[in-house]
Design an enzyme around this catalytic site. Sequence first.
Site, mmCIF file in Angstrom:
data_model
loop_
_atom_site.group_PDB
_atom_site.id
_atom_site.type_symbol
_atom_site.label_atom_id
_atom_site.label_comp_id
_atom_site.label_asym_id
_atom_site.label_seq_id
_atom_site.Cartn_x
_atom_site.Cartn_y
_atom_site.Cartn_z
ATOM 1 N N LYS A 1 1.001 -1.205 0.024
ATOM 2 C CA LYS A 1 0.245 0.006 0.084
ATOM 3 C C LYS A 1 0.722 1.290 -0.208
ATOM 4 C CE LYS A 1 0.024 -0.532 4.720
ATOM 5 N NZ LYS A 1 0.733 -1.390 4.855
ATOM 6 N N TYR B 1 -2.821 4.383 6.951
ATOM 7 C CA TYR B 1 -3.684 3.964 8.109
ATOM 8 C C TYR B 1 -4.703 4.188 8.740
ATOM 9 C CZ TYR B 1 0.999 1.275 7.677
ATOM 10 O OH TYR B 1 1.752 -0.105 7.577
#
Length: 366
Positions: free
Chosen positions: A130, A215
Site C-alpha cells: 500500500k 493507515y
Amino acid sequence: MKRRELLIGIGAVSATAAAVAAGLNRQGRDRKVGYAIVGLGSYALNQIIPQLANCRLSRLAALVSGDPAKARRVAAEHNLPERSIYSYATFDRIRDNPDVDIVYVILPNSMHAEYTIRAAKAGKHVLCEKPMAVTSAECEAMIAACRRAGRKLMIGYRSHFEPHNIHAMRLAREGAVGKRRFIQSEHGFPIGDPKQWRLNRALAGGGSMMDIGIYSVQALRYMAGEEPVSVTARESTDRSDPRFREVEDRVDWSFLFPSGPMGHGFSSYSSGHNHIRLTGDDGWIDMEPATSYSGQRMRVRRGRGEEQATPPAGPAANQFVGQLDHMAECVLTGRDPIVSGEEGLRDVRLIEAIYRSAREGRTIAL
C-alpha cells in the site's frame, strides 16, 4: 467459550485445512506456495522475508532487485539458487519459473502499477504494498490486468491480520461500546533524510498522506464499518523545510459516515502518532500503538469499567505471517482475498478526495 461455539470454531478451521489440502491436491504438488519478492528495501529484508520462514503455506522462491550484489547475498542467506534472482530488466522471465506463484511488489509507490501489471501478464498472482498506486486510474488498470489474466490481487493491509485490530473490528461490529459516534485515527513519524524516495513526488505520489496517512484512512473505514459520504480536509506544510520541497507534511481531515458517526484522521511527517480510538455511546475502544510492527496495546471502557483487552488466540499471532499465508490460501483454494484490489482502489479514491478538499478549501461529497 461455550461448547457449541468451540465446535463451530474447530469445524471452520478443519474446513479451511481441508480446502487448502484440496487445493494442493488439485495442483498436484506438496510444496508451499512460492513468493517472489520485488524490491529488497528495509521492509522486505527486515519484516517480510524473515517471516516467510514462519509461514505454514508460504515460502521464499525468488528475488527481484536492481542491486545484484545484495540479491546474491540475500539469496545465499536463504539457500536460493542463482536462477531465482532477477533484475528489473529480466523480471518478465519470471513467467518461466514454476516455483513462483505470487509476486510481492515492495517498491516505491509509483512503481506498483507497472510491476503488478507485468506480474499478471507473466501469469503470477500479486500481493502489492500500500498505497496500491499513486492514482485511482492506475489502480483500475491493475485490477483489470489481474482480472484479464485470471490472477488474484491482494493489497498489503497487514492490520487486517493483526490480532488487536481484528479484535477491535469485532467489538465495534458487535456494539460492545454501544452505537458508534466518533472515530479518531492519527498516524505519523518525523521523517529524516530529505533525499529519500518518500520525499520525491515522482516516486511517492505525495507526502505523509500517501504513506502513513493510509493507515488513518483504513482505520476510520474499518472501525466505522461503512464508507464515508463526505470529506473536509486541510494541509499544513512548512515549505522552507528541505524535506517538504515536493511533498506535504501534515494533513487533517474529517469523514462523515452515512449512519451518523464522524471520523477524524491525521497524517504527519514531522511528529509521531500511532493511535486509533472509537467512541460509542456506552464506552470506547482505544489502541496505542495501534498499527506498529509489534507491541500493540488496547484498552476498552464499557460503562464505568475499563480494562486492558487481550485478543483471543487466532490462527496466526503474527500479522505478517497471517497476511502471507492468507494470500497463499486464496491461491490454493480459489477464494478472494479479504483485502482485494478493490479495497486498495477505494482508499486511493479517498486520498484523492482528501487532497482535493485541502486544495479547494471545501467539503467534497463522495
